[in-house]
Motif scaffolding. Structure first.
Motif, PDB file in Angstrom:
ATOM      1  N   VAL A   1      50.669  24.142  93.121  1.00  0.00           N
ATOM      2  CA  VAL A   1      49.245  23.805  93.060  1.00  0.00           C
ATOM      3  C   VAL A   1      48.543  24.611  91.977  1.00  0.00           C
ATOM      4  N   SER A   2      49.285  25.445  91.288  1.00  0.00           N
ATOM      5  CA  SER A   2      48.711  26.263  90.228  1.00  0.00           C
ATOM      6  C   SER A   2      48.914  25.597  88.877  1.00  0.00           C
ATOM      7  N   GLY A   3      47.841  25.437  88.157  1.00  0.00           N
ATOM      8  CA  GLY A   3      47.938  24.846  86.829  1.00  0.00           C
ATOM      9  C   GLY A   3      48.768  25.685  85.875  1.00  0.00           C
ATOM     10  N   ASP A   4      48.845  26.973  86.114  1.00  0.00           N
ATOM     11  CA  ASP A   4      49.610  27.855  85.229  1.00  0.00           C
ATOM     12  C   ASP A   4      51.109  27.565  85.304  1.00  0.00           C
ATOM     13  N   ALA A   5      51.540  26.870  86.341  1.00  0.00           N
ATOM     14  CA  ALA A   5      52.963  26.556  86.494  1.00  0.00           C
ATOM     15  C   ALA A   5      53.389  25.360  85.655  1.00  0.00           C
ATOM     16  N   TYR A   6      52.451  24.671  85.067  1.00  0.00           N
ATOM     17  CA  TYR A   6      52.741  23.464  84.307  1.00  0.00           C
ATOM     18  C   TYR A   6      52.611  23.757  82.823  1.00  0.00           C
TER      19      TYR A   6
END
Length: 125
Positions: A107-112
């Motif tokens: 759910v974290s944008g930083d993971a994408y």
């Protein structure tokens, strides 16, 4: 990284439905986890929905039961079906990808690490 191209711009009324598409390569659509995020005016990025390469899904509580994320493996596309739209759904919606072959959604944008250009939804009351 994966190239993502979104389509679908919406100006709708509350209660209406809308579907966004995110085009990716066929290889990416089959092996990457995909997600939709949104950014409302004056607010930070918010997780909306995610789909693993194996078909697992995750949704934000605010859209659960109204939005559906899905993919067409043959076309290399990921969709966000949005029903019963509310004014608070007004935002720029972004498609994102991470992978390949990761087990879990995030759910974290930083993971994408791959993002589309964003597409606007405006829901009037």
């Amino acid at each position: 990284q994966v190239q993502l191209v979104e389509s679908g711009v919406g100006l709708v009324q509350a209660g209406d439905s809308l579907r966004f598409a995110c085009a990716a390569s066929v290889r990416a659509s089959r092996s990457y986890n995909m997600a939709w995020f949104r950014r409302a005016p004056g607010k930070g990025r918010e997780f909306v929905a995610a789909l693993t390469w194996t078909g697992g899904t995750d949704y934000a509580d605010s859209v659960k039961g109204r939005f559906t994320i899905s993919r067409d493996y043959a076309k290399g596309a990921v969709y966000l079906q949005m029903n019963s739209l509310k004014p608070e759904d007004t935002a720029i919606y972004y498609c994102a990808a991470r992978g390949p072959y990761l087990a879990a959604t995030s759910v974290s944008g930083d993971a994408y690490n791959s993002w589309g250009q964003g597409t606007q939804v405006t829901v009037s009351s």
